[in-house]
Write a protein that holds these residues in place. Sequence first.
Motif, PDB file in Angstrom:
ATOM      1  N   THR A  23      14.231  -3.989  29.262  1.00 15.75           N
ATOM      2  CA  THR A  23      14.552  -4.448  27.912  1.00 15.75           C
ATOM      3  C   THR A  23      16.038  -4.754  27.854  1.00 15.75           C
ATOM      4  O   THR A  23      16.815  -4.309  28.694  1.00 15.75           O
ATOM      5  CB  THR A  23      14.249  -3.372  26.842  1.00 15.75           C
ATOM      6  OG1 THR A  23      15.137  -2.278  27.022  1.00 15.75           O
ATOM      7  CG2 THR A  23      12.819  -2.919  26.899  1.00 15.75           C
ATOM      8  N   ARG A  24      16.428  -5.496  26.846  1.00  8.97           N
ATOM      9  CA  ARG A  24      17.849  -5.759  26.654  1.00  8.97           C
ATOM     10  C   ARG A  24      18.446  -4.797  25.635  1.00  8.97           C
ATOM     11  O   ARG A  24      19.600  -4.909  25.266  1.00  8.97           O
ATOM     12  CB  ARG A  24      18.069  -7.199  26.233  1.00  8.97           C
ATOM     13  CG  ARG A  24      17.427  -7.539  24.915  1.00  8.97           C
ATOM     14  CD  ARG A  24      17.636  -8.987  24.552  1.00  8.97           C
ATOM     15  NE  ARG A  24      16.891  -9.251  23.323  1.00  8.97           N
ATOM     16  CZ  ARG A  24      17.087 -10.276  22.557  1.00  8.97           C
ATOM     17  NH1 ARG A  24      17.979 -11.164  22.886  1.00  8.97           N
ATOM     18  NH2 ARG A  24      16.380 -10.440  21.471  1.00  8.97           N
ATOM     19  N   CYS A  25      17.643  -3.867  25.163  1.00  9.66           N
ATOM     20  CA  CYS A  25      18.074  -2.916  24.146  1.00  9.66           C
ATOM     21  C   CYS A  25      19.060  -1.923  24.753  1.00  9.66           C
ATOM     22  O   CYS A  25      18.875  -1.472  25.878  1.00  9.66           O
ATOM     23  CB  CYS A  25      16.879  -2.156  23.587  1.00  9.66           C
ATOM     24  SG  CYS A  25      15.568  -3.248  23.022  1.00  9.66           S
ATOM     25  N   GLU A  26      20.058  -1.578  23.983  1.00  7.78           N
ATOM     26  CA  GLU A  26      21.039  -0.596  24.426  1.00  7.78           C
ATOM     27  C   GLU A  26      20.508   0.806  24.167  1.00  7.78           C
ATOM     28  O   GLU A  26      19.923   1.065  23.122  1.00  7.78           O
ATOM     29  CB  GLU A  26      22.360  -0.791  23.687  1.00  7.78           C
ATOM     30  CG  GLU A  26      23.041  -2.104  24.011  1.00  7.78           C
ATOM     31  CD  GLU A  26      23.523  -2.179  25.443  1.00  7.78           C
ATOM     32  OE1 GLU A  26      23.973  -1.141  25.981  1.00  7.78           O
ATOM     33  OE2 GLU A  26      23.434  -3.267  26.028  1.00  7.78           O
ATOM     34  N   GLU A  27      20.746   1.698  25.092  1.00  6.50           N
ATOM     35  CA  GLU A  27      20.337   3.095  24.938  1.00  6.50           C
ATOM     36  C   GLU A  27      21.051   3.698  23.735  1.00  6.50           C
ATOM     37  O   GLU A  27      22.259   3.593  23.595  1.00  6.50           O
ATOM     38  CB  GLU A  27      20.694   3.875  26.208  1.00  6.50           C
ATOM     39  CG  GLU A  27      20.066   5.230  26.294  1.00  6.50           C
ATOM     40  CD  GLU A  27      18.573   5.174  26.495  1.00  6.50           C
ATOM     41  OE1 GLU A  27      17.894   6.062  25.955  1.00  6.50           O
ATOM     42  OE2 GLU A  27      18.087   4.273  27.175  1.00  6.50           O
ATOM     43  N   HIS A  53      16.249  -3.505  13.974  1.00 10.24           N
ATOM     44  CA  HIS A  53      14.805  -3.248  13.942  1.00 10.24           C
ATOM     45  C   HIS A  53      14.240  -3.337  15.353  1.00 10.24           C
ATOM     46  O   HIS A  53      14.638  -4.184  16.136  1.00 10.24           O
ATOM     47  CB  HIS A  53      14.098  -4.272  13.043  1.00 10.24           C
ATOM     48  CG  HIS A  53      14.496  -4.162  11.614  1.00 10.24           C
ATOM     49  ND1 HIS A  53      15.645  -4.729  11.120  1.00 10.24           N
ATOM     50  CD2 HIS A  53      13.912  -3.516  10.584  1.00 10.24           C
ATOM     51  CE1 HIS A  53      15.750  -4.460   9.838  1.00 10.24           C
ATOM     52  NE2 HIS A  53      14.710  -3.712   9.484  1.00 10.24           N
ATOM     53  N   ARG A  54      13.294  -2.486  15.610  1.00  6.89           N
ATOM     54  CA  ARG A  54      12.630  -2.473  16.913  1.00  6.89           C
ATOM     55  C   ARG A  54      11.777  -3.730  17.057  1.00  6.89           C
ATOM     56  O   ARG A  54      10.968  -4.047  16.199  1.00  6.89           O
ATOM     57  CB  ARG A  54      11.747  -1.233  16.964  1.00  6.89           C
ATOM     58  CG  ARG A  54      11.333  -0.799  18.304  1.00  6.89           C
ATOM     59  CD  ARG A  54      10.619   0.552  18.096  1.00  6.89           C
ATOM     60  NE  ARG A  54      10.071   1.031  19.306  1.00  6.89           N
ATOM     61  CZ  ARG A  54      10.673   1.896  20.100  1.00  6.89           C
ATOM     62  NH1 ARG A  54      11.833   2.377  19.773  1.00  6.89           N
ATOM     63  NH2 ARG A  54      10.106   2.281  21.203  1.00  6.89           N
ATOM     64  N   CYS A  55      11.951  -4.457  18.160  1.00  9.64           N
ATOM     65  CA  CYS A  55      11.180  -5.679  18.354  1.00  9.64           C
ATOM     66  C   CYS A  55       9.725  -5.341  18.703  1.00  9.64           C
ATOM     67  O   CYS A  55       9.427  -4.231  19.152  1.00  9.64           O
ATOM     68  CB  CYS A  55      11.802  -6.554  19.441  1.00  9.64           C
ATOM     69  SG  CYS A  55      11.777  -5.850  21.090  1.00  9.64           S
ATOM     70  N   LEU A  56       8.836  -6.289  18.494  1.00 13.65           N
ATOM     71  CA  LEU A  56       7.407  -6.049  18.720  1.00 13.65           C
ATOM     72  C   LEU A  56       7.073  -5.737  20.168  1.00 13.65           C
ATOM     73  O   LEU A  56       6.120  -5.013  20.451  1.00 13.65           O
ATOM     74  CB  LEU A  56       6.596  -7.265  18.257  1.00 13.65           C
ATOM     75  CG  LEU A  56       6.571  -7.509  16.756  1.00 13.65           C
ATOM     76  CD1 LEU A  56       5.842  -8.807  16.441  1.00 13.65           C
ATOM     77  CD2 LEU A  56       5.919  -6.341  16.040  1.00 13.65           C
TER      78      LEU A  56
END
Length: 133
Positions: free
Chosen positions: A65-69, A78-81
Amino acid sequence: MSLADIAQAQQLSVAYLEQLFGHLRRAGLVASARGPGGGYRLARAADAITVSAIVDAVDEPLRATRCEEGAPGCLAGHRCLTHDLWSELGEQIRLFLAHVSLADVVSGNVRGRAAVPSRDCPVVEPAGPGLGP
């Protein structure tokens, strides 16, 4: 083996290998010897070193994922689907590499190790050309 020999064999720069091997040495995966005839050797048997230990030692993230910890979310807070999908893929990669040793890689004993998750999860086989689902 010297870093110069490894650099030449793998077509990598010695400076890059110095960084990597510093991490590997601090993690206890390799040991170094200075002076003439010096270089690096494995600090443990190759079958006792997992690929995930190597990846962890060089601080290379296995996130899909590209989300940062620790960040509030994927998109505008918002959390992506698809977050859980990619997060689980990253975890599957980590689990797979935790069960592959350096000896497995060197001996060519990796092929065929991928497995379907153990929980009751339907396996969907790809349809052939012109065939329905």
